[in-house]
Design a protein around this motif. Sequence first.
Motif: not given
Length: 319
Positions: A1-10, A12-16
């Motif tokens: 299992m891999i955890l991905f985190t980051g956010g608020k703006t696209a 930070h999100i779309y690369p993940l």
Amino acid sequence: MILFTGGKTAGHIYPLIALIKEINEKSIFIGYSDSLEEKICRKEKVSFIGLKPSKNKYITGIKGYKKLKKELKDMQIDCVISTGGYVSLSGLLYSFFNNIPLYLIEENVIMGRANKLFSKYAKKIFLTYELKEMSQKYIITGLPIRKIEYKPMDIKYDVLIIGGSLGSRPLCDIAESLSRHYKVCLIAGKYYDNYIKYDNLDILEYVDNIFDYMKASKVIISRAGASTTYEIMSLGIPLIVCPSDNTKDNHQYLNALYLLGKNACKLVREEDLRNNLIDVIATLINNDNIRINMISNQKKLADSGASKRIAKIIKEDIK
């Protein structure tokens, strides 16, 4: 299992999201509840753990960490991958306190605060562009982006204005005046209801097929967010960046200066939009040499192979 985190703006999100699809392992995205990251994960059918935000981001991070301890206690976590932002603090703390390998992705030309805080604990840090201070754990890979697919549109635009995932009032405000000279499309985001369409101006709140609109435009005006500019450059379209003056550590302006120094864009500050923008657009539309040279320089900076490069490194590490 891999955890991905980051956010608020696209950004930070779309690369993940791109990495999740490329790595193709069981994964969970950690972000804020009722947020852009949750909305995107729901659309992309990515498992999501929502954290409750509060006014104090550090308290939110600690409370989120405690929630993760409960929800993940019976799971074997291979690694944590983060693009930063305060929303990532809980996942970063979970990696630190549980001795889980941490990988960071830095999309800007200056390291964000969350990434900088945990950089010494990261196994590797993947960079979009070279930073001023480099170390052995830094690897320049480019930025993971959405798969670029587009279809030709019947309608064509001289200018496409993109305000970013949070919208941009200054960019929206210049759309009507530009439409007196050019065929313009404005993607207005949350400011959609504030503006009126004209004969030479199309206004959209949001589009799923953003690459269709990019390819249908001669010039694109956008903020200097790393993800959007990288996608535009990957397509090879003349770009004018207007960096937001309200970003942490002024990273958008520094992004813009970097791209300008590589002759991959033109830069117009917010205070100069009314006075200089028409002339800059005319230069890009009417001067073949400037336009072709800019596109050539963009192609040197951006390509769509970053997801594969990063996924290969991580998979080899966690075997």
